[in-house]
Design an enzyme around this catalytic site. Structure first.
Site, PDB file in Angstrom:
ATOM      1  N   ASP A  73       3.511   2.559  30.993  1.00 32.33           N
ATOM      2  CA  ASP A  73       3.739   3.159  29.674  1.00 32.33           C
ATOM      3  C   ASP A  73       2.395   3.645  29.127  1.00 32.33           C
ATOM      4  O   ASP A  73       1.986   3.267  28.020  1.00 32.33           O
ATOM      5  CB  ASP A  73       4.396   2.148  28.722  1.00 32.33           C
ATOM      6  CG  ASP A  73       4.671   2.759  27.351  1.00 32.33           C
ATOM      7  OD1 ASP A  73       4.674   4.007  27.244  1.00 32.33           O
ATOM      8  OD2 ASP A  73       4.872   1.996  26.389  1.00 32.33           O
ATOM      9  N   GLN A 181       8.177  -4.507  29.217  1.00 34.68           N
ATOM     10  CA  GLN A 181       7.252  -4.859  28.136  1.00 34.68           C
ATOM     11  C   GLN A 181       7.850  -5.969  27.267  1.00 34.68           C
ATOM     12  O   GLN A 181       8.356  -5.712  26.166  1.00 34.68           O
ATOM     13  CB  GLN A 181       6.970  -3.634  27.261  1.00 34.68           C
ATOM     14  CG  GLN A 181       6.100  -2.592  27.946  1.00 34.68           C
ATOM     15  CD  GLN A 181       6.132  -1.263  27.217  1.00 34.68           C
ATOM     16  OE1 GLN A 181       7.198  -0.777  26.840  1.00 34.68           O
ATOM     17  NE2 GLN A 181       4.977  -0.668  27.014  1.00 34.68           N
ATOM     18  N   ASP A 213      -0.666  -0.892  17.144  1.00 31.69           N
ATOM     19  CA  ASP A 213       0.515  -0.266  17.738  1.00 31.69           C
ATOM     20  C   ASP A 213       1.783  -1.037  17.364  1.00 31.69           C
ATOM     21  O   ASP A 213       1.793  -2.265  17.381  1.00 31.69           O
ATOM     22  CB  ASP A 213       0.329  -0.285  19.265  1.00 31.69           C
ATOM     23  CG  ASP A 213       1.484   0.328  20.009  1.00 31.69           C
ATOM     24  OD1 ASP A 213       1.679   1.539  19.885  1.00 31.69           O
ATOM     25  OD2 ASP A 213       2.211  -0.416  20.709  1.00 31.69           O
ATOM     26  N   TYR A 217       7.023  -4.643  14.238  1.00 30.53           N
ATOM     27  CA  TYR A 217       8.006  -5.365  15.040  1.00 30.53           C
ATOM     28  C   TYR A 217       7.633  -6.798  15.426  1.00 30.53           C
ATOM     29  O   TYR A 217       8.352  -7.426  16.205  1.00 30.53           O
ATOM     30  CB  TYR A 217       8.274  -4.567  16.336  1.00 30.53           C
ATOM     31  CG  TYR A 217       8.564  -3.105  16.094  1.00 30.53           C
ATOM     32  CD1 TYR A 217       9.452  -2.705  15.108  1.00 30.53           C
ATOM     33  CD2 TYR A 217       7.931  -2.114  16.847  1.00 30.53           C
ATOM     34  CE1 TYR A 217       9.715  -1.362  14.877  1.00 30.53           C
ATOM     35  CE2 TYR A 217       8.197  -0.776  16.625  1.00 30.53           C
ATOM     36  CZ  TYR A 217       9.077  -0.400  15.633  1.00 30.53           C
ATOM     37  OH  TYR A 217       9.341   0.924  15.412  1.00 30.53           O
ATOM     38  N   GLU A 255       0.506   1.639  12.784  1.00 29.41           N
ATOM     39  CA  GLU A 255       1.492   2.582  13.321  1.00 29.41           C
ATOM     40  C   GLU A 255       2.866   2.043  12.944  1.00 29.41           C
ATOM     41  O   GLU A 255       3.389   1.117  13.569  1.00 29.41           O
ATOM     42  CB  GLU A 255       1.398   2.701  14.853  1.00 29.41           C
ATOM     43  CG  GLU A 255       2.283   3.835  15.364  1.00 29.41           C
ATOM     44  CD  GLU A 255       3.100   3.533  16.606  1.00 29.41           C
ATOM     45  OE1 GLU A 255       3.720   4.455  17.144  1.00 29.41           O
ATOM     46  OE2 GLU A 255       3.159   2.373  17.053  1.00 29.41           O
ATOM     47  N   HIS A 322       0.067  11.335  21.203  1.00 27.14           N
ATOM     48  CA  HIS A 322       0.424  11.140  22.610  1.00 27.14           C
ATOM     49  C   HIS A 322       1.912  10.855  22.800  1.00 27.14           C
ATOM     50  O   HIS A 322       2.378  10.759  23.929  1.00 27.14           O
ATOM     51  CB  HIS A 322      -0.410   9.990  23.175  1.00 27.14           C
ATOM     52  CG  HIS A 322      -0.041   8.685  22.534  1.00 27.14           C
ATOM     53  ND1 HIS A 322      -0.412   8.375  21.240  1.00 27.14           N
ATOM     54  CD2 HIS A 322       0.697   7.648  22.972  1.00 27.14           C
ATOM     55  CE1 HIS A 322       0.087   7.186  20.925  1.00 27.14           C
ATOM     56  NE2 HIS A 322       0.762   6.730  21.956  1.00 27.14           N
TER      57      HIS A 322
HETATM   58  C1  BGC Z   1       3.049   3.895  21.352  1.00 27.43           C
HETATM   59  C2  BGC Z   1       3.806   4.406  22.535  1.00 27.43           C
HETATM   60  C3  BGC Z   1       4.245   3.238  23.376  1.00 27.43           C
HETATM   61  C4  BGC Z   1       4.993   2.203  22.524  1.00 27.43           C
HETATM   62  C5  BGC Z   1       5.182   0.930  23.249  1.00 27.43           C
HETATM   63  C6  BGC Z   1       4.113   3.101  20.638  1.00 27.43           C
HETATM   64  O1  BGC Z   1       4.225   3.015  19.383  1.00 27.43           O
HETATM   65  O2  BGC Z   1       2.505   4.896  20.547  1.00 27.43           O
HETATM   66  O3  BGC Z   1       3.063   5.314  23.282  1.00 27.43           O
HETATM   67  O4  BGC Z   1       5.092   3.678  24.390  1.00 27.43           O
HETATM   68  O5  BGC Z   1       4.273   1.914  21.361  1.00 27.43           O
HETATM   69  O6  BGC Z   1       3.957   0.289  23.393  1.00 27.43           O
END
Ligand code: BGC
Length: 575
Positions: A73, A181, A213, A217, A255, A322
């Site tokens: 990923d 993941q 990131d 969650y 994020e 990205h």
């Molecule tokens: C990142 C993604 C990633 C995901 C899981 C996201 O918010 O920006 O690129 O696939 O988190 O880690």
């Protein structure tokens, strides 16, 4: 060409709120420059391009994960948080990057995916094979796959459940993203401690902050949606308190792909701050909607909403990154319209979004690229550029998933676009060779050689933004207009009164989404009789009339940035 005469921002080095004025640049280590001909970009390659980024006017780099990872990923599947993937370099090379960036007054922000790890992480391997051992409780195991029924699936194209069965432990584990993941179990204090150690490890290496990131969650409850639940905010407050105490000046960027008030919650309160910044996910798709609908209404609506954020907190504005251009923050009707305009080929879609780069989205229209960037650089918040968008790079929708817009940076018309001297077949992804975006003509070298190129244009806008503190520090107030296609707002800054000596300033920003010229009247009684001057060339405009109205004629998809009133005025082009 040598990259002399860098654009310097006075005071960035000392300013505790540096992130509010900074221009950020997202660059994947893998994609920028390959220094050792192994087909993958690396830290040494990135260091060799810092002069270019300084010349462009970049104040801070955001590096997506470059840690040990199976790269299933894009590195967001971490298998060891404190070592660097060998093809990218070493911890010593990372230290060198930080030093060399700091020498150029440039900050380094790293991405930390702490919601989950890769299933290849040692913690997960031990957790699945030794449930009673020290890592047994590091992940979210269950005998059933029915817990947390309100939690949505994010990667809708790839997963049909947030649970996967592990044949070794013979239990299900929870995963918010790909099934490789697994989500960490934040109810376990040992997990929280391990994550704090990782954060400190990188802060001790000198990073200037983190993009956190998938931060909503972390904690999940049976009744909740698992997005921004109270314990997640408590966790962030603790991280912030540690950063403020032990590493002042470093920043946390959230994020959180959510609605304005929910995103703002990740900045915390004045008394209990959380992140310093959060990405403005609601504004982004509305920029694209306005460009095609020729209607400013949706932007007017989100920009007029008053979302309280703590003193010192700031937004991160972006056009692309990205990931896919996510359409989660628009209604179904708007989403369908946007799919029709921007993703007419089903290959262009992924999950709830569009996997294309900026330039192809805008059909390589220079007018639209300029309009979109003018918004990016003047909305409230710090702009985040995505590598390659400054030269209008294309994408490759024949590549899977989000790789479509993660292809090698195009530096020159030479082999592999100057990205690598490896055998072309060895590159981590092929360079773009499409008709319109072929690296033979879309590359940094050729744009440096053309004074009217997009690259020079963007550099100039960055420069103009930087000499006007209202953009980084001012409030934004939407003004009424009599034209549905025109968005007008002012950025108002009362002056700093601090050692940087910034004077008070008001800038009127006007954008026309109409696909033909348009005449507009803007009402602002508070500015009655005030003069207006263009921020780019310094040219005089008609003043606001005695009622505070101003009539402007807008070119097709044109925009103005106008200084309001007399007083100090810094204008001009980048040298
Ligand atoms: C990142 C993604 C990633 C995901 C899981 C996201 O918010 O920006 O690129 O696939 O988190 O880690």
């Amino acid at each position: 060409m040598s990259f002399t005469a860098p654009i310097q921002l006075p005071g960035l080095a000392l300013d505790p709120q540096w992130y509010k004025r900074a221009v950020f640049y997202e660059v994947m280590v893998r994609s920028f420059l390959d220094s050792n001909a192994d087909g993958s970009g690396d830290l040494t390659g990135l260091v060799s391009k810092l002069d270019y980024l300084q010349w462009l006017g970049i104040d801070a780099l955001w590096l997506p994960p470059f840690f040990q990872s199976p790269l299933r990923d894009g590195g967001y599947d971490v298998s060891d948080y404190t070592s660097i993937l060998a093809e990218f370099g070493t911890v010593d090379e990372f230290r060198d990057l930080v030093t060399k960036a700091h020498e150029r007054n440039m900050r380094v922000i790293i991405d930390l995916p702490i919601n989950h790890t890769s299933d290849a992480h040692e913690w997960f391997q031990q957790s699945r094979s030794d449930p009673e051992g020290p890592y047994g409780d590091f992940y979210m195991w269950s005998d059933s796959d029915e817990k947390y029924p309100n939690v949505r699936i994010i990667f809708t194209d790839y997963e049909d459940s947030n649970w996967a069965f592990d044949p070794v432990r013979r239990q299900f584990y929870f995963h918010r993203f790909f099934s490789h993941q697994p989500d960490l179990n934040y109810e376990n204090p040992a997990v929280v401690e391990a994550i704090f150690d990782i954060i400190r490890f990188w802060l001790d290496l000198g990073v200037d902050g983190f993009r956190l990131d998938a931060i909503p969650y972390l904690f999940v409850s049976e009744e909740g949606t698992g997005e921004g639940e109270p314990p997640t905010h408590e966790f962030l407050k603790k991280v912030r308190a540690m950063v403020d105490r032990d590493y002042p000046g470093r920043v946390m960027i959230a994020e959180a792909n959510q609605w304005p008030n929910e995103v703002a919650a990740f900045m915390g309160t004045d008394e209990e701050p959380e992140c310093h910044m959060a990405f403005d996910f609601p504004a982004m798709p509305r920029i694209f909607y306005s460009l095609r609908s020729q209607q400013a209404g949706e932007l007017v609506r989100v920009l007029s909403e008053h979302t309280h954020v703590p003193e010192g907190a700031g937004w991160g504005v972006f056009l692309r990154n990205h990931d896919e251009l996510t359409l989660e923050m628009v209604t179904e009707e708007y989403r369908q319209a946007m799919y029709g305009w921007y993703a007419y080929d089903p290959r262009m879609r992924v999950n709830v979004g569009i996997r294309r780069r900026l330039s192809p989205l805008l059909d390589n229209s220079r007018a639209e690229l300029e309009l979109a960037h003018a918004l990016l650089f003047s909305l409230q918040g710090s702009p985040f550029l995505y590598y390659g968008d400054e030269i209008g790079m294309g994408d490759n929708i024949w590549l899977p998933d989000r790789d479509a817009s993660r292809t090698p940076m195009q530096w020159t018309p030479d082999r592999n676009a100057g990205f690598s001297s490896a055998d072309p077949g060895k590159l981590y992804l092929p360079v773009v060779q499409s008709l319109v975006y072929n690296y033979h003509h879309v590359n940094v070298e050729s744009q440096l050689a053309q004074s009217r190129s997009l690259l020079h244009w963007i550099r100039n806008v960055i420069h103009v933004r930087k000499v006007h503190p209202a953009f980084g520090l001012g409030q934004l107030r939407v003004l009424p207009t009599n034209h549905d296609s025109v968005l007008a707002f002012v950025r108002e800054y009362p002056g700093s009164g601090n050692q940087f000596g910034d004077a008070p300033e008001t800038v009127l920003c006007v954008f026309s989404f109409a696909h033909n010229p348009a005449a507009v009247r803007i009402e602002a009684p508070e500015f009655a009789g005030q003069s207006l001057r263009d921020l780019f060339g310094g040219g005089d405009f008609p003043s606001f009339d005695a009622e505070g109205g101003i009539e402007l004629t807008m070119g097709t998809q044109g925009f103005y940035w106008l200084h309001v009133g007399e007083g100090q005025f810094a204008g001009g082009r980048a040298s």
